[in-house]
Design an enzyme around this catalytic site. Structure first.
Site, mmCIF file in Angstrom:
data_model
loop_
_atom_site.group_PDB
_atom_site.id
_atom_site.type_symbol
_atom_site.label_atom_id
_atom_site.label_comp_id
_atom_site.label_asym_id
_atom_site.label_seq_id
_atom_site.Cartn_x
_atom_site.Cartn_y
_atom_site.Cartn_z
ATOM 1 N N CYS A 2 0.798 -1.229 0.000
ATOM 2 C CA CYS A 2 0.000 0.000 0.000
ATOM 3 C C CYS A 2 0.834 1.285 0.000
ATOM 4 O O CYS A 2 1.733 1.451 0.811
ATOM 5 C CB CYS A 2 -0.948 0.061 1.184
ATOM 6 S SG CYS A 2 -2.139 -1.252 1.237
ATOM 7 N N ARG A 27 6.365 -0.378 -4.720
ATOM 8 C CA ARG A 27 6.078 -0.973 -3.416
ATOM 9 C C ARG A 27 5.202 -2.227 -3.536
ATOM 10 O O ARG A 27 5.134 -3.022 -2.609
ATOM 11 C CB ARG A 27 5.359 0.051 -2.523
ATOM 12 C CG ARG A 27 6.208 1.242 -2.155
ATOM 13 C CD ARG A 27 5.382 2.324 -1.501
ATOM 14 N NE ARG A 27 4.898 1.923 -0.189
ATOM 15 C CZ ARG A 27 5.541 2.086 0.950
ATOM 16 N NH1 ARG A 27 6.721 2.667 0.943
ATOM 17 N NH2 ARG A 27 5.026 1.709 2.098
ATOM 18 N N TRP A 75 -2.563 -2.954 -1.735
ATOM 19 C CA TRP A 75 -2.087 -4.350 -1.775
ATOM 20 C C TRP A 75 -3.031 -5.094 -0.844
ATOM 21 O O TRP A 75 -2.996 -4.900 0.372
ATOM 22 C CB TRP A 75 -0.636 -4.395 -1.277
ATOM 23 C CG TRP A 75 0.066 -5.696 -1.477
ATOM 24 C CD1 TRP A 75 0.776 -6.080 -2.575
ATOM 25 C CD2 TRP A 75 0.189 -6.774 -0.533
ATOM 26 N NE1 TRP A 75 1.310 -7.325 -2.378
ATOM 27 C CE2 TRP A 75 0.970 -7.780 -1.143
ATOM 28 C CE3 TRP A 75 -0.288 -6.997 0.755
ATOM 29 C CZ2 TRP A 75 1.286 -8.974 -0.515
ATOM 30 C CZ3 TRP A 75 0.027 -8.191 1.382
ATOM 31 C CH2 TRP A 75 0.801 -9.159 0.747
ATOM 32 N N ASN A 101 -2.859 2.709 5.061
ATOM 33 C CA ASN A 101 -1.866 1.638 4.916
ATOM 34 C C ASN A 101 -1.713 1.010 6.289
ATOM 35 O O ASN A 101 -1.516 1.719 7.271
ATOM 36 C CB ASN A 101 -0.542 2.269 4.432
ATOM 37 C CG ASN A 101 0.599 1.260 4.372
ATOM 38 O OD1 ASN A 101 0.404 0.064 4.581
ATOM 39 N ND2 ASN A 101 1.787 1.753 4.092
ATOM 40 N N GLY A 102 -1.836 -0.313 6.389
ATOM 41 C CA GLY A 102 -1.710 -0.986 7.688
ATOM 42 C C GLY A 102 -2.888 -1.909 7.891
ATOM 43 O O GLY A 102 -3.626 -2.209 6.940
ATOM 44 N N GLU A 486 19.868 -16.944 -1.079
ATOM 45 C CA GLU A 486 19.561 -15.684 -1.754
ATOM 46 C C GLU A 486 19.433 -15.892 -3.266
ATOM 47 O O GLU A 486 18.552 -15.314 -3.905
ATOM 48 C CB GLU A 486 20.645 -14.649 -1.404
ATOM 49 C CG GLU A 486 20.502 -13.282 -2.047
ATOM 50 C CD GLU A 486 19.190 -12.568 -1.747
ATOM 51 O OE1 GLU A 486 18.416 -13.018 -0.889
ATOM 52 O OE2 GLU A 486 18.926 -11.548 -2.418
ATOM 53 N N LYS A 490 16.026 -14.993 -5.283
ATOM 54 C CA LYS A 490 15.998 -14.059 -6.419
ATOM 55 C C LYS A 490 15.285 -14.707 -7.608
ATOM 56 O O LYS A 490 14.446 -14.094 -8.250
ATOM 57 C CB LYS A 490 17.415 -13.654 -6.860
ATOM 58 C CG LYS A 490 18.144 -12.686 -5.992
ATOM 59 C CD LYS A 490 17.679 -11.250 -6.066
ATOM 60 C CE LYS A 490 16.617 -10.902 -5.107
ATOM 61 N NZ LYS A 490 16.791 -10.872 -3.714
ATOM 62 N N GLU A 493 11.457 -15.114 -6.966
ATOM 63 C CA GLU A 493 10.741 -13.832 -6.839
ATOM 64 C C GLU A 493 10.331 -13.240 -8.180
ATOM 65 O O GLU A 493 9.228 -12.731 -8.328
ATOM 66 C CB GLU A 493 11.642 -12.786 -6.162
ATOM 67 C CG GLU A 493 11.659 -12.832 -4.671
ATOM 68 C CD GLU A 493 12.559 -11.751 -4.084
ATOM 69 O OE1 GLU A 493 12.157 -11.146 -3.084
ATOM 70 O OE2 GLU A 493 13.669 -11.494 -4.604
ATOM 71 N N HIS A 509 20.018 -35.420 2.225
ATOM 72 C CA HIS A 509 19.018 -35.819 3.219
ATOM 73 C C HIS A 509 17.593 -35.615 2.720
ATOM 74 O O HIS A 509 16.719 -35.250 3.487
ATOM 75 C CB HIS A 509 19.262 -35.052 4.527
ATOM 76 C CG HIS A 509 20.606 -35.343 5.106
ATOM 77 N ND1 HIS A 509 20.893 -36.485 5.808
ATOM 78 C CD2 HIS A 509 21.776 -34.653 5.024
ATOM 79 C CE1 HIS A 509 22.164 -36.482 6.158
ATOM 80 N NE2 HIS A 509 22.727 -35.381 5.691
ATOM 81 N N LYS A 608 7.465 -4.389 -1.973
ATOM 82 C CA LYS A 608 8.834 -4.003 -1.615
ATOM 83 C C LYS A 608 8.993 -3.892 -0.116
ATOM 84 O O LYS A 608 10.007 -4.272 0.455
ATOM 85 C CB LYS A 608 9.156 -2.667 -2.296
ATOM 86 C CG LYS A 608 10.537 -2.111 -1.988
ATOM 87 C CD LYS A 608 11.588 -2.906 -2.686
ATOM 88 C CE LYS A 608 13.004 -2.455 -2.345
ATOM 89 N NZ LYS A 608 13.960 -3.559 -2.556
HETATM 90 C C1 G6P Z 1 9.927 -7.926 1.161
HETATM 91 C C2 G6P Z 1 10.762 -7.598 -0.067
HETATM 92 C C3 G6P Z 1 12.129 -8.267 0.054
HETATM 93 C C4 G6P Z 1 12.795 -7.858 1.357
HETATM 94 C C5 G6P Z 1 11.919 -8.158 2.575
HETATM 95 C C6 G6P Z 1 12.482 -7.520 3.841
HETATM 96 O O1 G6P Z 1 9.590 -9.255 1.144
HETATM 97 O O2 G6P Z 1 10.118 -8.016 -1.254
HETATM 98 O O3 G6P Z 1 12.945 -7.875 -1.034
HETATM 99 O O4 G6P Z 1 14.015 -8.524 1.479
HETATM 100 O O5 G6P Z 1 10.619 -7.601 2.372
HETATM 101 O O6 G6P Z 1 12.465 -6.127 3.666
HETATM 102 P P1 G6P Z 1 13.369 -5.115 4.453
HETATM 103 O O7 G6P Z 1 12.942 -3.773 3.978
HETATM 104 O O8 G6P Z 1 13.099 -5.332 5.914
HETATM 105 O O9 G6P Z 1 14.788 -5.421 4.124
#
Ligand code: G6P
Length: 613
Positions: A2, A27, A75, A101-102, A486, A490, A493, A509, A608
């Site tokens: 949001c 976002r 969102w 937002n929230g 990671e 990536k 995502e 395992h 985001k």
């Molecule tokens: C969301 C984003 C990720 C991010 C995570 C933590 O899931 O899509 O890219 O790593 O939040 O966000 P932060 O702002 O706490 O690093």
């Protein structure tokens, strides 16, 4: 997640609000809307999908007029994605409209109460309940102005909110408030631009009012005042907006993600600049100086985060134990928060977050502070909630990250955690020479990243060979086990390919059962302590027909006979290697998403900044 934009001033609100919404698109959202007060009263236009759809709706009615307005990208949390649930919401009695937002946690009981009093609801959202509650208190004749009604309503709600509210009966007033969710009020010339983050403000203002939790701001074209929800007047807090407009523009890059991958050499150099005193072998981190005794004497360090930040926090755990010899552990903030954690005396909690707004990380921080831990933030966004609420911290200085898939924030977080580990190590038992040697190596990391970026064409070619495969594994050991996590994150995502990351040894395992003819398995196999063991794991994958893609050290010929494809990185100290080894994985994910035709910067369902738990 949001996004809010709101405007009060003397210019037409619509273009400013749309521009702001576009800046906040990154976002993550699924519908958008805008409301303004003008000669026709309160006008609201909404659309499901992209801001572009909202623009088309507006064009079809010739736009909406007015120099006071609120806008939102939603969102979905409560209620499906549809036109009715999109914000702004409104009450039909007083022409009150709000964006939020929230999450209002007690919305269900409030809704029942309001329904009993005869209010009718038209959406499934918690936001409409808050709007209706404000309307319920509103009675201008009896002194219950918009400001007072918002205060009264907020005294009744539990949960998180950032809101902007306007009212047809007070067409020259806007009321904003926040608790737990981000909101900034940019101060322009006779105008205010309110937004969830600075990217929607920097084109119009250089300073902004920051609101603490439970504070309310009343804005008019002549000025503003801030109060608590109990109407106690507050001294406003004003901050400089450090972001430059160019930093949030795409420039010549097709996507923000690629731009930010390529920014890493410069961003990491900026992150390290002035912080490494190689003569003394000491790290200089302003925020830590006043706490150096507590940090050096700490008995245990807990690192907590979500998403990509969790992966860098895991590397932080390795660094702190390996270099500073302090027991450290890393945990998902969402789990840590709710499992009644034991915080012993002399514990330090490090919250790692790009945005500084992640609800789970914030909640974990509150919990650990309540239990007496010293708290430290490793944050990118200056002035964000976690940055303000930690006892101290270190900023990443990598510049704004717009791409939803985090890249430069990851390498920045690892660089900062390396410096924090060295800060403590040198003040405990590490010799000046050993520390200075690592610092010199750390200083070379930006150049090493640059070298990997120059192999981009090769990475793209290799990605193209496997992009049609639906299941991938990413395996690494030691410092590069989190790098494997990671790499997998990536890929899933942005390309929506199923990928799992794990310690290379864990494959035997269970996950080994998945390996069949042609399955791509990415190994982080740079030369380090566990190189030979990784080679054995590669053999195990080959024996089952898997396609091995290895991230390996330049000059390693042995790996060529084992892996189908090799992505070379420069020789690098093991504890610093994740910052270099992750680069080919970021590029691999990027190319996979582009080759599959996905919108890299707006991946489906992702946000985001996740500001709800
Ligand atoms: C969301 C984003 C990720 C991010 C995570 C933590 O899931 O899509 O890219 O790593 O939040 O966000 P932060 O702002 O706490 O690093």
């Amino acid at each position: 997640m949001c996004g809010i934009v709101a405007y009060i001033g003397n210019k037409p609100a619509q273009p400013l609000l749309l521009e702001g919404l576009k800046r906040l698109e990154y976002r993550g959202y699924d519908s958008a809307g805008i409301a303004a007060i003008n000669g026709k009263g309160l006008q609201i236009i909404k659309a499901v999908g992209r801001v572009m759809n909202l623009e088309k709706e507006l064009e079809s009615i010739g736009g909406i007029e007015g120099s006071i307005g609120i806008a939102h990208t939603r969102w979905a949390t409560h209620g499906i994605v549809n036109h009715a649930n999109a914000h702004p919401h409104q009450d039909r009695d007083h022409g009150i409209s709000l964006v939020h937002n929230g999450i209002i946690e007690n919305y269900a009981s409030l809704r029942t109460l309001l329904e009993e009093k005869g209010h009718q609801f038209h959406t499934e959202t918690d936001t409409e309940v808050l709007g209706m509650l404000i309307s319920h208190f509103y009675d201008l004749g009896a002194g219950m102005s918009l400001e007072k009604s918002v205060q009264a309503a907020l005294r009744e709600v539990r949960g998180a909110y950032a809101i902007a509210v306007i009212c047809q009966q007070e067409p020259d007033v806007m009321v904003c408030a926040r608790k737990g969710s981000p909101l900034l009020i940019g101060i322009g010339n006779g105008e205010y631009i309110v937004a969830s983050d600075p990217s929607a403000i920097v084109a119009h203002a250089t300073t902004a009012i920051t609101l603490d939790d439970y504070s309310v701001a009343r804005l008019t074209r002549d000025g503003f005042r801030t109060t608590t929800v109990d109407n106690v007047e507050l001294t406003p807090k004003i901050m400089e907006l450090e972001m430059e407009l160019e930093e949030i523009e795409l420039g010549d890059f097709p996507h923000y993600m690629l731009k930010e991958i390529y920014e890493q050499p410069e961003a990491i150099a900026r992150c390290l600049k002035g912080r490494l005193d190689k003569n003394e072998g000491k790290v200089v981190l302003g925020g830590l100086m006043n706490f150096s005794k507590e940090l050096v004497k700490s008995r245990r360090i807990i690192l907590t985060a979500q998403g990509t930040a969790l992966h860098s926090a895991m590397i932080g755990e390795y660094l702190l134990e390996d270099l500073a010899k302090i027991p450290a552990e890393c945990e998902y903030a969402s789990e840590f928060r709710y499992r009644n954690p034991i915080i012993e005396d002399r514990s330090v909690v490090i919250a790692v977050s790009q945005s500084g707004e992640t609800a789970d990380t914030l909640a974990a921080l509150h919990e650990s502070k309540d239990r007496g831990a010293l708290s430290l933030g490793v944050i990118n966004v200056v002035g964000s909630t976690i940055a303000r609420e930690t006892d101290t911290g270190v900023y990443l200085r990598v510049g704004p990250e717009i791409g939803v898939a985090s890249t430069k924030a990851f390498t920045g977080q690892v660089a900062v955690l390396t410096m924090i580990a060295l800060f403590m190590a040198r003040r405990r038992m590490m010799s000046p020479e050993a520390s200075a040697r690592l610092m010199r190596e750390l200083d070379r990391v930006p150049d090493m990243i640059q070298q990997v970026l120059e192999t981009n064409d090769r990475i793209k070619e290799i990605t193209a060979k496997y992009v049609h495969r639906e299941n991938w594994l990413f395996l690494g050991r030691g410092y590069n086990y989190p790098t494997a996590l990671e790499g997998a994150l990536k890929l899933k995502e942005i390309s929506y390919i199923h990928a799992e990351g794990m310690p290379a040894a864990e494959m035997k395992h269970g996950p080994i059962a998945l390996i069949d003819e042609g399955m791509p398995v990415v190994f982080i196999a740079n030369q380090g302590n566990q190189y030979e063991k990784v080679l054995s794991n590669i053999e195990e994958v080959r024996a089952r027909g898997g396609h091995v893609i290895a991230v390996a050290t330049e000059g390693d010929k042995q790996i060529e006979s084992l892996a189908e494809d090799v992505l070379y990185i420069p020789q690098v100290e093991e504890c610093l290697s994740p910052m270099v080894a992750v680069i080919p994985l970021q590029l691999l994910a990027y190319h996979a998403a582009v080759l599959r035709g996905h919108d890299v910067d707006k991946p489906r369902n992702l946000a985001k900044s996740v500001t709800v738990e």
